[in-house]
Design an enzyme around this catalytic site. Structure first.
Site, PDB file in Angstrom:
ATOM      1  CB  CYS A  11      25.258   4.916   7.187  1.00 12.29           C
ATOM      2  SG  CYS A  11      24.150   5.858   6.448  1.00 12.29           S
ATOM      3  CB  THR A  42      -0.888   0.093   1.319  1.00 16.89           C
ATOM      4  OG1 THR A  42      -1.682  -1.117   0.875  1.00 16.89           O
ATOM      5  CG2 THR A  42      -1.614   1.140   1.477  1.00 16.89           C
TER       6      THR A  42
HETATM    7  N1  PLP Z   1      22.946   6.710  -1.296  1.00 18.61           N
HETATM    8  C1  PLP Z   1      23.572   7.713  -0.765  1.00 18.61           C
HETATM    9  C2  PLP Z   1      24.436   8.421  -1.476  1.00 18.61           C
HETATM   10  C3  PLP Z   1      23.199   8.491   0.485  1.00 18.61           C
HETATM   11  O1  PLP Z   1      23.794   9.261   0.839  1.00 18.61           O
HETATM   12  C4  PLP Z   1      22.134   7.795   1.156  1.00 18.61           C
HETATM   13  C5  PLP Z   1      21.751   8.144   2.763  1.00 18.61           C
HETATM   14  O2  PLP Z   1      22.591   8.696   3.181  1.00 18.61           O
HETATM   15  C6  PLP Z   1      21.460   6.563   0.549  1.00 18.61           C
HETATM   16  C7  PLP Z   1      22.006   6.245  -0.531  1.00 18.61           C
HETATM   17  C8  PLP Z   1      20.484   5.765   1.331  1.00 18.61           C
HETATM   18  O3  PLP Z   1      19.169   6.730   1.236  1.00 18.61           O
HETATM   19  P1  PLP Z   1      18.083   6.363   2.363  1.00 18.61           P
HETATM   20  O4  PLP Z   1      18.282   6.968   3.716  1.00 18.61           O
HETATM   21  O5  PLP Z   1      16.983   7.098   1.600  1.00 18.61           O
HETATM   22  O6  PLP Z   1      17.941   5.040   2.568  1.00 18.61           O
END
Ligand code: PLP
Length: 384
Positions: A325, A237
């Site tokens: 991350c 959804t």
């Molecule tokens: N790709 C890049 C270059 C990013 O900087 C990020 C997030 O920091 C992502 C992918 C992942 O995106 P999302 O947080 O929307 O999953």
């Protein structure tokens, strides 16, 4: 206490206009976009309006967009979905050493499925040289995935050249444009992009929503199995309020692109100049000119990144070291290592990413506190 947010590459605040555009879809118009009745139609109209808004930002046709849960899913969908849908195209993938883990770990997964991955090196400024790509392309290269702008050092690639070479070799070209959509102009047609990933929360939209652009006529398989949503390409959804917010954010980004760019370039220059003028033993990471506006990243010798972040936070300044991350891990950033920096140098990295609401006074404040913090940390450092 001051509160200065300079971590816009990690995420951005939701713009008040975006928030207003989302609210009705939580309350008065809460329908399921697949329902036939009036509530369903309101929701479906909102989804299609947003599809048009996001498509316009990147020069795509609305029918070429699939909404996803964000950049990570779009990256997975692009790589796994394209390769699963086109097994006859070959078993070779090319990517670069500075990609986000959403790409690199997906490529690792494909290796387990029998694919071979070539990871291209970059120059010390983070550029994927077209000649390096040319020599890596093979007759069995199915897919090339090179990011548009890097999340840690802001370097922007010559996507048009890289896509052109990929096509000459018969490969499909994907770009992770999560950091560039809404910040610099993108035209998927002019740039020759076949697949592109974007994420709303990097452009003042809500988190948990993004999209994959998939060029008309390109076959991809769905990652999720279930209902026929998103033209059978993304079951589940649809998150209507988030989609509406992404659409509003995309429209605002398009309207504000040139003003925001000028503002960010101006503040970025002040910050960069101020840091290099006042702090010794510092080096800019990434490309000096081909970089995202407002993205300022450095490595400070004899300083540890985490300590720098904590002290900045004590002064009310929010920044990051490497990508959000990977913070919390003691491993140096794979991006900085790929630029050829040593582990010690990479540990002293700082990323300040400016946003539309930052002011020259914010920059002045950072330039007042940062030299003091670096000096203090260097006095304490056994390396200094
Ligand atoms: N790709 C890049 C270059 C990013 O900087 C990020 C997030 O920091 C992502 C992918 C992942 O995106 P999302 O947080 O929307 O999953």
């Amino acid at each position: 206490m001051k509160s200065i947010y300079m971590d816009h590459s990690a995420t951005t605040p939701v713009d008040p206009q975006v928030f207003s555009a989302m609210i009705p879809y939580f309350t008065d118009m809460f329908g399921n976009a697949s329902s036939i009745h009036r509530q369903g139609r309101y929701a479906a109209q909102a989804v299609e309006k947003a599809r048009g808004q996001v498509a316009a930002l990147i020069g795509a046709a609305p029918s070429e967009l699939i909404f996803t849960s964000g950049g990570t899913e779009a990256d997975n969908q692009a790589i796994i979905g394209y390769l699963a849908g086109n097994p006859q195209k070959g078993k070779h993938i090319i990517t670069s050493a500075i990609e986000h883990h959403a790409i690199l770990h997906t490529c690792d997964f494909m290796v387990k499925q029998g694919y071979v991955v070539t990871v291209l090196p970059v120059t010390p400024q983070g550029i994927v040289e077209p000649e390096v790509l040319r020599s890596a392309l093979r007759p069995d290269t199915a897919l090339v995935s090179i990011m548009h702008a890097n999340n840690e050092v802001g370097t922007i690639q010559d996507i048009q050249a890289l896509a052109g070479l990929s096509h000459e070799a018969g490969a499909v070209f994907h770009t992770d444009a999560v950091q560039s959509v809404g910040k610099i102009p993108i035209d998927v047609k002019a740039m020759g992009i076949d697949l592109l990933s974007a994420s709303s929360h990097k452009l003042y939209g809500p988190k948990g929503i993004g999209c994959l652009y998939c060029r008309q006529g390109l076959r991809i398989n769905s990652l999720l199995h279930g209902g026929g949503h998103e033209r059978n390409l993304r079951a589940g959804t649809v998150n209507v309020p988030a989609v509406a917010g992404f659409g509003a954010a995309a429209e605002l980004a398009a309207q504000r692109l040139s003003d925001n760019t000028a503002h960010l370039k101006y503040l970025g220059r002040l910050l960069l100049q101020g840091i290099t003028d006042t702090i010794p033993n510092v080096r800019l990471t990434g490309h000096p000119t081909e970089r995202l506006p407002g993205s300022v990243s450095f490595c400070f010798d004899f300083v540890e990144g985490e300590s720098m972040l904590l002290m900045l936070d004590n002064y009310g300044v929010m920044a990051s070291s490497g990508s959000a991350c990977t913070s919390g891990s003691l491993d140096p950033s794979h991006v900085l290592l790929a630029l050829g920096l040593s582990h010690e140098t990479a540990h002293g990295s700082l990323r300040l990413t400016l946003g539309k609401d930052n002011t020259a006074a914010d920059v002045d404040y950072v330039l007042e506190v940062l030299p003091k913090i670096i000096e203090q940390l260097r006095l304490m450092s056994p390396l200094g």
